[in-house]
Design a protein around this motif. Structure first.
Motif, PDB file in Angstrom:
ATOM      1  N   ARG A 675       0.885  -1.227   0.008  1.00  0.00           N
ATOM      2  CA  ARG A 675      -0.052   0.256  -0.027  1.00  0.00           C
ATOM      3  C   ARG A 675       0.869   1.277   0.023  1.00  0.00           C
ATOM      4  O   ARG A 675       1.693   1.377   0.757  1.00  0.00           O
ATOM      5  N   THR A 677       0.343   5.543   0.474  1.00  0.00           N
ATOM      6  CA  THR A 677      -0.345   6.208   1.151  1.00  0.00           C
ATOM      7  C   THR A 677       0.391   7.790   0.946  1.00  0.00           C
ATOM      8  O   THR A 677       1.667   8.021   1.166  1.00  0.00           O
ATOM      9  N   THR A 700      -4.845   6.641  -1.222  1.00  0.00           N
ATOM     10  CA  THR A 700      -4.154   5.387  -0.976  1.00  0.00           C
ATOM     11  C   THR A 700      -4.418   4.650  -2.386  1.00  0.00           C
ATOM     12  O   THR A 700      -5.643   4.488  -2.534  1.00  0.00           O
TER      13      THR A 700
END
Length: 961
Positions: A675, A677, A700
Motif C-alpha cells: 500500500r 499512502t 491510498t
C-alpha cells in the motif's frame, strides 16, 4: 509503480536543498513560567514588533512547555517583545538581535489580581491558533450553557464533529482523547468528551500524536494518531465535579447514571455509570466480540462508498446498556507517572432488519436480487483494562509500560428468512434458518519502551518490545430449511429442498512477539540520521469442527469434514532501514527507506495436509515535508509505503455456511497487500487572523489488494472438496487484485460572525473509491464518487441561549464495469436544529429537530422523515444544582433508520428497527465543588492564588528577566 514512487522521492529530495536555502536570517526564542510554582504558562500570547515606524506585530503562543519561537527576524535589528495572558501582569522587553539564534531565557509572569472577584481582560480571545503541528482552540471564544459537556463545546469548533459516537477532526477520525496530556478512559474518545463538563476546559488542542518512540527520536514512524488534548483551567484542577441522574417514562423506558471526578493536582479519579434501555451506548468497537454492528442506532443514517463497511460505534436496533468505568491518574514523586482505567459493559440488543441486495452479473445474465428479513438478539459482556506507567529513571533514561487486557463474553440468536430471485420475479431459492452463538475470548497486549539520550545532543537509543496474545472459542448451532425452484417457471412450488441441523465448535488463538531498535546520530546542526531494525514473530492457529445431527443417537456426533478444519499460520518479519532528518527554521523533512523481508508459513492439518511457504521482499520508502510560516500557516506532505498481511481467517480454507444461500471461505494462496499512502495538509490560523482554514488530500493505492471474489451458481455446482453450491446461492472468498484506489479531500472554513454573535463553519469534501472484485471470475470495478457539503451555524450569544443550525448533503455516483446499465446515483441530506434556552427563574427549554431525506436508493427505501425531541425543565436547589425535566422523544412518530452500502459486487439497502415515541421524567443533580486557592505572595511581591497540590516540583528554575 515502484519506479514511479522512487522517481518522485528523488525529485523531492533534489528539490529540498533549494527550498531550505531560502531560510530567514534569525530566530528568537524563550520560555514563559509562572513566577510562584514555576509551571509552564501554556497559551500565553507573545508579540514581537520591530522598532521602526508603522511596523506590524507578529504573534505566537507558548507550547505545552511554555516555550515560544519567532523565525524570519532581521539580524542586528531592535524589537519590542511583549507577553500577555489572562489574569497575569503583562511583561515586555526590548532586544537587539545579534545572533542567528537568540535565546531570551525565561520570563516569569506574576498574577495581576489581588482577589478572585477581579477580572483582567487582554483583548478579544482568538478562537483558533496554529502552534507548530497543533491546532489550538480557545474555549473562552465559544459560549456554552452551564450544563454543557466538552462534546457540546468542541462541536462549535471549526472542522470537529461527533456522529454516532465517532469523533472526527479536519476529516480524520480521532483515535485518542487526552486530558492535560494524560489518557482518560483508554482510547474511548466519545466517553471522555461526555464525562468532562465544558466549564473546566481552557483549550482544545488537535494534533497528530506520534508514538512514544517517534516522539523521542523525532522521526515519524507512520503510527501517528489523530488526537485531541483537553487543557483544563488552572482553577478547575482541584475539586470535585460531575452529575448524577435518573429518569422513568412510558413503555417502561428508563435511564440512570452519572459521572463524578475528583481532581487534586496530579491526582485524578473519575467514576462513571450508566443504565438504560433507550439506546444510550458508550462502548467502543473493542468492546464487541462476534457481534456485527453498523451505523444507524436510533436515528438512522446513510452514507456512500465502502466506508459503511466499518464498525464505528453504536449497534443498530434497540440496546439496553449497563456500564461502569473508573479512571485514575497520578504522579508519584518526580519520576513516576501512572494512569489507568477499567471499564465494564453489558449490553442487550434486539433488532429487526430488512436487507435488499442487487448483485452485478456479467454478460447477458440477468442481475440477481436477494431480500432478507431477520430478527436478532444479543447479550455482550466486556471487561477492559488499560494501564500506563512512565518511569523517568534519570535525565537520560526513561521506561514506559503500557499493558492492556480485555475479556468478552457474547451470546446471540437470530432467525433469518431470505430468498433470491431474478429481475423477472422468478424465484431461485429461499432459506429459513435459526442460529444461536456463544463466544468467549480475551486479548492481552503490552509494550515496553526504553529510551536513552547520550551526552551528545541528538544521539539517542530506543528499544521497544511488544507482546500480543489473544484467545477465542465459541459454539454455533444452526438449523436451516432451504428450498430451490425452477427459474424458468414463475411458481412458489419448490422442486427440491434440504435441511441443515448442525453444531460447530470454533477455537483460535495467537501470539505475536516483536521488537525494534532505533539509533539516531546528529551529523550537523540541521541534520540527523536514524538507523532501525525490527523483528516480529507471529503464530496463530484455528480449529473448527462441525457436527451434523445423528438421528441414531439424537446428538451432534457426525463430523462433517467438508466444514471442518485445523489450520496453523506463522509470520516472521524482519525490517531494517535508514532515515535522514532535516530541520532548519520553518522547514523540516524526513526521508527514509526500509528493507522488509516477510516469511509466511501456513499448514492445514485437517482434513487434509496442505502447506503454503512464501517469502515477500519489499522496499518501503517514506517521506515527510513540513513548512510552518511565522504568520500561522502550515503545510505538511507525508508519503509512506507499507504492507498488510492476510489474517488467519482469510487464509483458512474452510467453508462457513451460517447463511446457506451465501457461503464464505478463506484462501490459503493469498499474498500480502502493498500500500502507498499520500497525505497532504494545509492549515491557516493565527492570533492576527479572524478565520481558520484547513484543507486535506488523502490518497491510498493498493497493489495485491485483498478483495472479495463472488461466485454465483447458475445451476447446482459441486465445489472442490465436494460441497454443492445450489442454484442462485453465492460463495465468497478473498483474492488478490490490483487497481484499488481510495482518495478523499476535505476543506473546512471557520469564522466568527461578530455582529450576529455566531460561529460559522463550512466543510466541503470529495471522495473517490475504486473497489476491484471478481464476480463469476470476471473482474469488476465499482467506482464511487461522493461529493459532500456541510454548514453549521452555532450561537455565541450567551451562556443562557445556545443553538445550532446545520446542513449536510452527500451526492453519490456509482459506476461499475460489468453492468453499466445498472449504474446508480443517490442523494442523502440532513437538516438539523438544536436549542438550549435557560430563562426566567431557572426554567430550561431544550429542543432538537432533524430531517433526513434519501433519494435514489431503491423501491421502498426513498424516504423523508423528521425526528423531533423536546424537553422542558426547572432548575432548583442551591446554585441550581438540581433539575427536573420532562422529555418527549420522536414527537412526530417518524423515526427511521436507513443505510446504503456499495461494494464491488453488490449494492445493499438496509433498514433497522428504531426507538419509537416515549416520554420520560428525569431528575439531575450537578456537583460543582472546586477547591479554593490559598493566597500567597510571589517573587514579584504580588498577592495571588495558587492551586493546592498543583505544579511540577521537579522542574528546575531557569534564568529569566
Amino acid at each position: 509503480m515502484k519506479r514511479l514512487t522512487l522517481l518522485i522521492l528523488l525529485m523531492l529530495a533534489a528539490a529540498l536543498p533549494a527550498a531550505f536555502s531560502q531560510t530567514p536570517s534569525a530566530r528568537l526564542q524563550g520560555t514563559v513560567l509562572d513566577s510562584l510554582n514555576r509551571l509552564p504558562v501554556v497559551g500565553a500570547y507573545i508579540s514581537v514588533t520591530r522598532n521602526v515606524p508603522d511596523a506590524k506585530p507578529e504573534y505566537v503562543t507558548t507550547d505545552a512547555d511554555g516555550r515560544f519561537v519567532f523565525t524570519g527576524l532581521a539580524k542586528d535589528a531592535s524589537y519590542l517583545v511583549k507577553i500577555s495572558y489572562l489574569s497575569y501582569r503583562d511583561k515586555s522587553t526590548t532586544v537587539t538581535i545579534t545572533q542567528d539564534v537568540q535565546d531570551l531565557g525565561t520570563f516569569r509572569l506574576s498574577e495581576a489580581i489581588a482577589n478572585l472577584k477581579e477580572v483582567k481582560v487582554v483583548g478579544q480571545v482568538t478562537p483558533m491558533e496554529q502552534k507548530g503541528d497543533t491546532t489550538q482552540f480557545n474555549a473562552a471564544a465559544f459560549k456554552t450553557n452551564p450544563d454543557a459537556t466538552t462534546e457540546d463545546l468542541i462541536q462549535k469548533m471549526p472542522g470537529i464533529t461527533v456522529t454516532n459516537g465517532t469523533v472526527t477532526a479536519h476529516g480524520e477520525t480521532v483515535n485518542k482523547v487526552l486530558v492535560d496530556g494524560k489518557p482518560f478512559f483508554g482510547d474511548d474518545a466519545a466517553l471522555t468528551l461526555k464525562s468532562l463538563p465544558a466549564e473546566v476546559v481552557e483549550k482544545i488542542e488537535v494534533f497528530d500524536k506520534l508514538s512514544d518512540q517517534a516522539q523521542f527520536t523525532g522521526f515519524d514512524d507512520g503510527n501517528a494518531q489523530k488526537t485531541i488534548n483537553i487543557v483544563t483551567k488552572a482553577d478547575r484542577r482541584t475539586g470535585q465535579f460531575g452529575k448524577v441522574y435518573a429518569g422513568y417514562g412510558l413503555d417502561n423506558r428508563y435511564q440512570a447514571g452519572g459521572n463524578v471526578s475528583y481532581f487534586k493536582g496530579d491526582q485524578r479519579i473519575s467514576v462513571i455509570g450508566l443504565s438504560n434501555n433507550i439506546n444510550m451506548q458508550n462502548f467502543s468497537s473493542q468492546d464487541l466480540l462476534g457481534v456485527s454492528g453498523s451505523t444507524g442506532g436510533g436515528r438512522g443514517s446513510a452514507g456512500g462508498g465502502a466506508s459503511n463497511n466499518f464498525l464505528i460505534g453504536n449497534q443498530s436496533g434497540i440496546t439496553g446498556t449497563n456500564s461502569f468505568g473508573l479512571n485514575y491518574a497520578n504522579k508519584f514523586g518526580k519520576k513516576v507517572d501512572v494512569s489507568g482505567s477499567y471499564f465494564f459493559n453489558r449490553t442487550g440488543n434486539t433488532n429487526i432488519q430488512r436487507t435488499a441486495q442487487e448483485y452485478f452479473l456479467s454478460g447477458n445474465t440477468s442481475n440477481q436480487f436477494y431480500d432478507e428479513d431477520s430478527r436478532t438478539s444479543s447479550t455482550n459482556l466486556n471487561h477492559r483494562l488499560n494501564f500506563r506507567v512512565e518511569y523517568n529513571i534519570n535525565p537520560k533514561n526513561s521506561l514506559i509500560f503500557t499493558p492492556r487486557l480485555s475479556f468478552q463474553d457474547n451470546k446471540s440468536g437470530s432467525t433469518r428468512e431470505g430468498f433470491t430471485a431474478l429481475a423477472n420475479g422468478n424465484l431461485l431459492n429461499s432459506s429459513d434458518n435459526t442460529q444461536t452463538n456463544k463466544n468467549k475470548g480475551y486479548n492481552f497486549g503490552n509494550d515496553i519502551l526504553f529510551r536513552h539520550s547520550f551526552d551528545k545532543k541528538g544521539r539517542t537509543l530506543s528499544v521497544n518490545l511488544n507482546t500480543q496474545v489473544n484467545d477465542r472459542n465459541g459454539t454455533r448451532n444452526l438449523y436451516s430449511r432451504n428450498l430451490y425452484y425452477d427459474p424458468l417457471i414463475l411458481s412458489d412450488t419448490a422442486v427440491r429442498g434440504d435441511t441443515i441441523d448442525q453444531r460447530t465448535y470454533n477455537s483460535s488463538n495467537g501470539v505475536t512477539l516483536g521488537g525494534n531498535v532505533i539509533y539516531t546520530e546528529p551529523i550537523s546542526k540541521t541534520g540527523q540520521l536514524q538507523f532501525n531494525y525490527g523483528l516480529t514473530l507471529s503464530n496463530s492457529n484455528s480449529d473448527k469442527g462441525t457436527y451434523n445431527m445423528s438421528f441414531d443417537d439424537n446428538a451432534y456426533t457426525s463430523l462433517d469434514t467438508l466444514l471442518s478444519n485445523t489450520f496453523d499460520n506463522r509470520y516472521v518479519t524482519q525490517r531494517a532501514g535508514v532515515g535522514y532528518r532535516y530541520r532548519k527554521n520553518s522547514w523540516s523533512a524526513n526521508l527514509g527507506m526500509d528493507f522488509q523481508n516477510t516469511g509466511l508459513y501456513s499448514q492445514q492439518l485437517f482434513p487434509g495436509d496442505a502447506k503454503v511457504d512464501q517469502t515477500f521482499t519489499n522496499f518501503l520508502p517514506n517521506l515527510m515535508l513540513s513548512y510552518r510560516s511565522k504568520t500561522g500557516s502550515q503545510f505538511r506532505a507525508f508519503f509512506r509505503s507499507a504492507t498488510n498481511q492476510p489474517s488467519i481467517t482469510q487464509l483458512q480454507n474452510v467453508v462457513d455456511n451460517s447463511n446457506p444461500l451465501a457461503l464464505t471461505a478463506g484462501n490459503p494462496d493469498l499474498k500480502q497487500e502493498y500500500r502507498n499512502t499520500l497525505n497532504v495538509r494545509y492549515s491557516l490560523a493565527g492570533a492576527s487572523r479572524p478565520y481558520s482554514f484547513n484543507a486535506m488530500v488523502f490518497v491510498t493505492q493498493t497493489n495485491h489488494a485483498i478483495v472479495n471474489s463472488t461466485y454465483i451458481a447458475q445451476e447446482p455446482t459441486t465445489l472442490p472438496g465436494g460441497i454443492v453450491l445450489e442454484q442462485g446461492a453465492k460463495l465468497t472468498a478473498p483474492v488478490n487484485v490490483d487497481g484499488s484506489w481510495n482518495a478523499r479531500t476535505f476543506v473546512a472554513y471557520g469564522k466568527p460572525v461578530a455582529p450576529l454573535k455566531l460561529n460559522l463553519n463550512v466543510t466541503t469534501g470529495f471522495n473517490y473509491v475504486r473497489s476491484p472484485g471478481l464476480i463469476n471470475n470476471v473482474p469488476n470495478f465499482s467506482n464511487t464518487y461522493a461529493i459532500s457539503q456541510g454548514l453549521v451555524l452555532s450561537s455565541n450569544v450567551s451562556d443562557k441561549l445556545d443553538f445550532t443550525l446545520s446542513y449536510s448533503g452527500n451526492y453519490n455516483v456509482v459506476r461499475n464495469t460489468i453492468q453499466p446499465n445498472f449504474n446508480n446515483n443517490y442523494y442523502t441530506q440532513g437538516i438539523a436544529g438544536r436549542v438550549n434556552w435557560i430563562f426566567g427563574k431557572g426554567f430550561v427549554l431544550q429542543s432538537d429537530i432533524s430531517n433526513q431525506s434519501y433519494r435514489g436508493l431503491g423501491a421502498g427505501y426513498n424516504q423523508n422523515f423528521t425526528l423531533w425531541n423536546a424537553s422542558i425543565g426547572k432548575k432548583f436547589l442551591k446554585n441550581n444544582a438540581g433539575e427536573l425535566k420532562l422529555t418527549v422523544f420522536d414527537i412526530l412518530k417518524q423515526n427511521n433508520s436507513i443505510s446504503r452500502n456499495v461494494t464491488e459486487t453488490y449494492v445493499q439497502d438496509v433498514t433497522n428497527r428504531v426507538l419509537t415515541q416515549y416520554a420520560m421524567l428525569t431528575f439531575t443533580y450537578t456537583l460543582r465543588n472546586f477547591g479554593k486557592m490559598p493566597v500567597r505572595q510571589d517573587e514579584g511581591g504580588f498577592r495571588r492564588r495558587d492551586l493546592e497540590g498543583g505544579g511540577f516540583p521537579g522542574r528546575e528554575r531557569g534564568p529569566g528577566f
